[in-house]
Design a protein around this motif. Structure first.
Motif, PDB file in Angstrom:
ATOM      1  N   GLY A 170      -7.675  -6.199  54.961  1.00 51.43           N
ATOM      2  CA  GLY A 170      -7.915  -7.407  54.178  1.00 51.43           C
ATOM      3  C   GLY A 170      -9.366  -7.845  54.176  1.00 51.43           C
ATOM      4  O   GLY A 170      -9.679  -8.978  53.821  1.00 51.43           O
ATOM      5  N   LYS A 171     -10.256  -6.935  54.584  1.00 50.05           N
ATOM      6  CA  LYS A 171     -11.679  -7.274  54.600  1.00 50.05           C
ATOM      7  C   LYS A 171     -12.519  -6.015  54.413  1.00 50.05           C
ATOM      8  O   LYS A 171     -12.086  -4.907  54.677  1.00 50.05           O
ATOM      9  CB  LYS A 171     -12.061  -7.979  55.897  1.00 50.05           C
ATOM     10  N   TRP A 172     -13.735  -6.244  53.938  1.00 47.23           N
ATOM     11  CA  TRP A 172     -14.696  -5.162  53.752  1.00 47.23           C
ATOM     12  C   TRP A 172     -15.285  -4.778  55.117  1.00 47.23           C
ATOM     13  O   TRP A 172     -15.149  -5.552  56.075  1.00 47.23           O
ATOM     14  CB  TRP A 172     -15.812  -5.594  52.805  1.00 47.23           C
ATOM     15  N   PRO A 173     -15.931  -3.627  55.218  1.00 44.06           N
ATOM     16  CA  PRO A 173     -16.545  -3.247  56.500  1.00 44.06           C
ATOM     17  C   PRO A 173     -17.531  -4.295  57.028  1.00 44.06           C
ATOM     18  O   PRO A 173     -17.754  -4.392  58.239  1.00 44.06           O
ATOM     19  CB  PRO A 173     -17.262  -1.934  56.181  1.00 44.06           C
ATOM     20  N   THR A 174     -18.097  -5.110  56.148  1.00 43.80           N
ATOM     21  CA  THR A 174     -19.025  -6.173  56.562  1.00 43.80           C
ATOM     22  C   THR A 174     -18.302  -7.352  57.203  1.00 43.80           C
ATOM     23  O   THR A 174     -18.943  -8.243  57.752  1.00 43.80           O
ATOM     24  CB  THR A 174     -19.818  -6.692  55.354  1.00 43.80           C
ATOM     25  N   GLY A 175     -16.974  -7.363  57.088  1.00 41.56           N
ATOM     26  CA  GLY A 175     -16.190  -8.465  57.628  1.00 41.56           C
ATOM     27  C   GLY A 175     -15.808  -9.497  56.590  1.00 41.56           C
ATOM     28  O   GLY A 175     -15.005 -10.389  56.863  1.00 41.56           O
ATOM     29  N   GLN A 176     -16.373  -9.386  55.383  1.00 40.88           N
ATOM     30  CA  GLN A 176     -16.059 -10.338  54.311  1.00 40.88           C
ATOM     31  C   GLN A 176     -14.636 -10.099  53.819  1.00 40.88           C
ATOM     32  O   GLN A 176     -14.234  -8.964  53.551  1.00 40.88           O
ATOM     33  CB  GLN A 176     -17.047 -10.191  53.166  1.00 40.88           C
ATOM     34  N   LYS A 177     -13.865 -11.191  53.708  1.00 39.31           N
ATOM     35  CA  LYS A 177     -12.480 -11.109  53.267  1.00 39.31           C
ATOM     36  C   LYS A 177     -12.391 -10.675  51.804  1.00 39.31           C
ATOM     37  O   LYS A 177     -13.180 -11.125  50.979  1.00 39.31           O
ATOM     38  CB  LYS A 177     -11.807 -12.468  53.456  1.00 39.31           C
ATOM     39  N   LEU A 178     -11.426  -9.797  51.495  1.00 38.71           N
ATOM     40  CA  LEU A 178     -11.174  -9.406  50.110  1.00 38.71           C
ATOM     41  C   LEU A 178     -10.468 -10.540  49.387  1.00 38.71           C
ATOM     42  O   LEU A 178      -9.582 -11.189  49.942  1.00 38.71           O
ATOM     43  CB  LEU A 178     -10.268  -8.168  50.049  1.00 38.71           C
ATOM     44  N   THR A 179     -10.849 -10.755  48.137  1.00 38.57           N
ATOM     45  CA  THR A 179     -10.135 -11.719  47.313  1.00 38.57           C
ATOM     46  C   THR A 179      -8.861 -11.052  46.799  1.00 38.57           C
ATOM     47  O   THR A 179      -8.716  -9.822  46.869  1.00 38.57           O
ATOM     48  CB  THR A 179     -10.988 -12.165  46.107  1.00 38.57           C
ATOM     49  N   GLU A 180      -7.947 -11.848  46.276  1.00 33.61           N
ATOM     50  CA  GLU A 180      -6.721 -11.276  45.701  1.00 33.61           C
ATOM     51  C   GLU A 180      -7.056 -10.296  44.586  1.00 33.61           C
ATOM     52  O   GLU A 180      -6.428  -9.250  44.454  1.00 33.61           O
ATOM     53  CB  GLU A 180      -5.802 -12.376  45.191  1.00 33.61           C
ATOM     54  N   GLU A 181      -8.054 -10.646  43.779  1.00 34.46           N
ATOM     55  CA  GLU A 181      -8.457  -9.772  42.676  1.00 34.46           C
ATOM     56  C   GLU A 181      -9.007  -8.447  43.214  1.00 34.46           C
ATOM     57  O   GLU A 181      -8.684  -7.380  42.692  1.00 34.46           O
ATOM     58  CB  GLU A 181      -9.508 -10.453  41.806  1.00 34.46           C
ATOM     59  N   GLN A 182      -9.809  -8.515  44.266  1.00 36.59           N
ATOM     60  CA  GLN A 182     -10.358  -7.297  44.855  1.00 36.59           C
ATOM     61  C   GLN A 182      -9.262  -6.416  45.445  1.00 36.59           C
ATOM     62  O   GLN A 182      -9.306  -5.197  45.295  1.00 36.59           O
ATOM     63  CB  GLN A 182     -11.393  -7.642  45.936  1.00 36.59           C
ATOM     64  N   VAL A 183      -8.289  -7.034  46.088  1.00 31.28           N
ATOM     65  CA  VAL A 183      -7.165  -6.262  46.632  1.00 31.28           C
ATOM     66  C   VAL A 183      -6.458  -5.529  45.494  1.00 31.28           C
ATOM     67  O   VAL A 183      -6.178  -4.331  45.581  1.00 31.28           O
ATOM     68  CB  VAL A 183      -6.171  -7.164  47.399  1.00 31.28           C
TER      69      VAL A 183
END
Length: 92
Positions: A25-38
């Protein structure tokens, strides 16, 4: 660049990174994925899997029969046999 071009540019490493991002549920940077990104990641993953003929067991969302409870495995097997029977009847 078209969607097809983008999908074709995905290599196994990118594919794995997308799967990991969706799983965590997050990118390697630690930023959470949005529903759209998922949703977009899942679409890219599924297109990659179908374009590269990955075995069903390696595809996202695959549930093996062995992991199913016995009564559900039996029902799934019966449904599969029924579908085959109907397909054979439609051929005749």
């Amino acid at each position: 660049m078209t969607l097809d071009d983008l999908i074709k540019s995905i290599n196994p490493e990118i594919y794995q990174n997308l799967k990991t991002a969706v799983e965590l549920g997050k990118w390697p940077t630690g930023q959470k994925l949005t529903e759209e990104q998922v949703g977009l990641c899942l679409q890219a993953i599924m297109h990659y899997e179908s374009s590269n003929d990955l075995p069903d067991a390696d595809r996202i969302g695959h549930i093996s029969r062995e992991s199913m409870p016995a009564h559900k495995r039996k029902r799934a097997k019966e449904e599969e046999q029924l579908k085959r029977s109907i397909a054979v009847q439609q051929l005749h």
